[in-house]
Every structure is written in structure tokens, then in C-alpha cells.
Design a protein around this motif. Structure first.
Motif, PDB file in Angstrom:
ATOM      1  N   GLU A  90       2.328   5.996   4.095  1.00 33.53           N
ATOM      2  CA  GLU A  90       1.314   5.514   5.037  1.00 33.53           C
ATOM      3  C   GLU A  90       0.111   4.955   4.277  1.00 33.53           C
ATOM      4  O   GLU A  90      -0.435   3.907   4.626  1.00 33.53           O
ATOM      5  CB  GLU A  90       0.883   6.644   5.972  1.00 33.53           C
ATOM      6  CG  GLU A  90      -0.078   6.177   7.043  1.00 33.53           C
ATOM      7  CD  GLU A  90      -0.428   7.281   8.022  1.00 33.53           C
ATOM      8  OE1 GLU A  90      -1.503   7.170   8.642  1.00 33.53           O
ATOM      9  OE2 GLU A  90       0.343   8.247   8.179  1.00 33.53           O
ATOM     10  N   ASN A  93      -1.189   1.022   4.427  1.00 36.53           N
ATOM     11  CA  ASN A  93      -2.571   0.733   4.813  1.00 36.53           C
ATOM     12  C   ASN A  93      -3.349   0.064   3.682  1.00 36.53           C
ATOM     13  O   ASN A  93      -4.147  -0.843   3.931  1.00 36.53           O
ATOM     14  CB  ASN A  93      -3.282   2.005   5.272  1.00 36.53           C
ATOM     15  CG  ASN A  93      -2.814   2.460   6.632  1.00 36.53           C
ATOM     16  OD1 ASN A  93      -2.465   1.651   7.480  1.00 36.53           O
ATOM     17  ND2 ASN A  93      -2.782   3.762   6.838  1.00 36.53           N
ATOM     18  N   ARG A 104      -2.170  -3.554   3.464  1.00 36.70           N
ATOM     19  CA  ARG A 104      -2.691  -4.294   4.624  1.00 36.70           C
ATOM     20  C   ARG A 104      -4.186  -4.568   4.443  1.00 36.70           C
ATOM     21  O   ARG A 104      -4.668  -5.675   4.673  1.00 36.70           O
ATOM     22  CB  ARG A 104      -2.445  -3.501   5.903  1.00 36.70           C
ATOM     23  CG  ARG A 104      -2.729  -4.281   7.169  1.00 36.70           C
ATOM     24  CD  ARG A 104      -2.367  -3.505   8.433  1.00 36.70           C
ATOM     25  NE  ARG A 104      -1.009  -2.974   8.409  1.00 36.70           N
ATOM     26  CZ  ARG A 104      -0.690  -1.670   8.428  1.00 36.70           C
ATOM     27  NH1 ARG A 104      -1.616  -0.751   8.495  1.00 36.70           N
ATOM     28  NH2 ARG A 104       0.565  -1.278   8.398  1.00 36.70           N
TER      29      ARG A 104
END
Length: 172
Positions: A12, A16, A19
Motif C-alpha cells: 500500500e 501511494n 502515485r
């Protein structure tokens, strides 16, 4: 923390981070390979997507066992594998880092130099990717505690931004 728990949280974080870096630098950034990823062995459904994210980025450490507590040194191996790939991608897209890339004052790494994870921990220490006071270096064979992983991931994010962020107010 078990290997599966570490995998889910780290995957995760990676998604993130990539991104956020893509948005911050207005360029798509991903360290994932282009080919489809499949998993060997039987893994719980809740961890499979995370493992695929890590596998696509070459970040599953040697000797990974999702059911057992993960030793700190394995987390160090996983982070070093990912960071090397991320840093290479950032250099490719952004050019040479603007911040300091190596530090001369290093923590003592309490592993034998012949240990399979020693070079990964040395890489993290030299680059300041994980701060010197981290238990990763002092007790690398101990199981990772839940409160330690967020600190290590924060350190990684901070270092990548320090190395590639070009802010006018920081120039003198």
C-alpha cells in the motif's frame, strides 16, 4: 508482524508513494515490470494482491514466509530491493539526485558481513534511507514490531523527496 502483514502495508505504501511522486513531478512513475505477475505457493486471499505488487517490483525478500514473524533484516532486504529500483527509475526520469546520496557516519550493523542481508542494510545506512537510530541495525534478527514499519517507510519517503525535490527556497 507476520510477513503477510508487512507485505500488505508495504505494498500500500509503494502504490501511494508512486502515485504521489507521479502527481508531484507530473510524470507517470511506476517501478512495476510490464509482464503479468503470478504467485507460486498458497497464500491467503487477503494478501495476494499485496504480494503481486511486491513481486512486480522485485521486492519480495529471500526466504519470505508470510505466516511467520518477519525479522527486521528481511524488511531491510525488501526495502533495499525496492529503493534501488525506485532510485534508478527516478534518475532515469528526473536526472541525478540533488540531495546528498551517501553518508559517512554509519550505524553499527549487528550482522556478520557474510550474512545475506548485510549488503542491503549497508545500502540503507549509507544512503540514509532508514535512519541510523532504527532498531533495524541494532537488532536485525529480532522480529519486526508494528510501530517500526511506519517509521522506516516514512524515512524512505523523506529521503526520496530530499534527493529529487527541487524547491527554490532550498537553493542558496
Amino acid at each position: 508482524m507476520t510477513g503477510y502483514e508487512v507485505a500488505v502495508i508495504t505494498a500500500e505504501f509503494i502504490l501511494n508513494l508512486e502515485r504521489g511522486l507521479s502527481d508531484a513531478f507530473d510524470r507517470p512513475l511506476s517501478t512495476a515490470g510490464a509482464s503479468a505477475v503470478s504467485l507460486a505457493g498458497k497464500h491467503p486471499a487477503w494478501a495476494q494482491e499485496a504480494l503481486k505488487v511486491l513481486k512486480a517490483r522485485g521486492a519480495i525478500p529471500p526466504g519470505f514466509n508470510g505466516n511467520k514473524p518477519m525479522p527486521r533484516y528481511q524488511v531491510g532486504q525488501m526495502l533495499a530491493q525496492y529503493i534501488q529500483r525506485l532510485d534508478a527509475r527516478m534518475r532515469q526520469q528526473m536526472g541525478a539526485p540533488i540531495g546528498r546520496t551517501e553518508f559517512q557516519t554509519l550505524p553499527v550493523i549487528r550482522l556478520e558481513r557474510t550474512h545475506s542481508a548485510y549488503s542491503a542494510l549497508l545500502f540503507l545506512a549509507r544512503g540514509g534511507w532508514v535512519m541510523a537510530e532504527a532498531p533495524l541495525y541494532r537488532e536485525p534478527n529480532a522480529p519486526l514490531l508494528g510501530k517500526e514499519l511506519p517509521s522506516m517507510l516514512r524515512d524512505v519517503a523523506n529521503r526520496i523527496l530530499e534527493r529529487y525535490r527541487d524547491e527554490p527556497h532550498l537553493k542558496e
